[in-house]
Design a protein around this motif. Structure first.
Motif, PDB file in Angstrom:
ATOM      1  N   ASP A 120      17.116  49.102   4.000  1.00 48.38           N
ATOM      2  CA  ASP A 120      18.430  49.216   3.344  1.00 48.38           C
ATOM      3  C   ASP A 120      18.318  49.080   1.835  1.00 48.38           C
ATOM      4  O   ASP A 120      18.918  49.842   1.077  1.00 48.38           O
ATOM      5  CB  ASP A 120      19.409  48.174   3.889  1.00 48.38           C
ATOM      6  N   ARG A 121      17.533  48.114   1.382  1.00 51.12           N
ATOM      7  CA  ARG A 121      17.358  47.905  -0.059  1.00 51.12           C
ATOM      8  C   ARG A 121      16.601  49.073  -0.700  1.00 51.12           C
ATOM      9  O   ARG A 121      16.916  49.507  -1.808  1.00 51.12           O
ATOM     10  CB  ARG A 121      16.635  46.582  -0.320  1.00 51.12           C
ATOM     11  N   GLU A 175      19.070  51.837  -1.100  1.00 47.40           N
ATOM     12  CA  GLU A 175      20.013  51.476  -2.166  1.00 47.40           C
ATOM     13  C   GLU A 175      19.380  51.704  -3.537  1.00 47.40           C
ATOM     14  O   GLU A 175      19.987  52.319  -4.419  1.00 47.40           O
ATOM     15  CB  GLU A 175      20.432  50.015  -2.012  1.00 47.40           C
TER      16      GLU A 175
END
Length: 97
Positions: free
Chosen positions: A78-79, A82
């Motif tokens: 997820d990071r 992002e």
């Protein structure tokens, strides 16, 4: 057991540029991928990779900005996504990467 492709996406953005995301989960993480993932995410403009994140064999986690490579501290998928999309937005706005 082979690496399992857990995410794949290839899209053309509003500028006609390519965003391609590939993420594999590794059955037995090697020393250079202790988080257990192999990944390649790229943003291509005019057939040139302008932004990329990957962990190619023996190179560890890193980012590409044009012709420059920098180490990348992987925290999570997820990071990673992002950070990647934030870099794309900065690039589109003419910001320095």
């Amino acid at each position: 057991m082979k690496a399992q492709l857990i995410a794949y996406r290839k899209v053309i953005d509003e500028l006609g540029n390519i965003i391609e995301i590939k993420v594999w989960q590794l059955p037995k993480p090697p020393a250079d991928k202790p988080h257990g993932y192999r990944y390649s995410v790229v943003y291509i403009s005019d057939d040139i990779r302008v932004i990329g994140y990957d962990n190619a064999e023996g190179k560890g986690d890193h980012r590409h900005y044009g012709k420059t490579n920098k180490s990348y501290k992987f925290k999570s998928i997820d990071r990673l996504l992002e950070d990647f999309y934030n870099d794309i937005e900065r690039y589109k706005q003419g910001g320095k990467l």
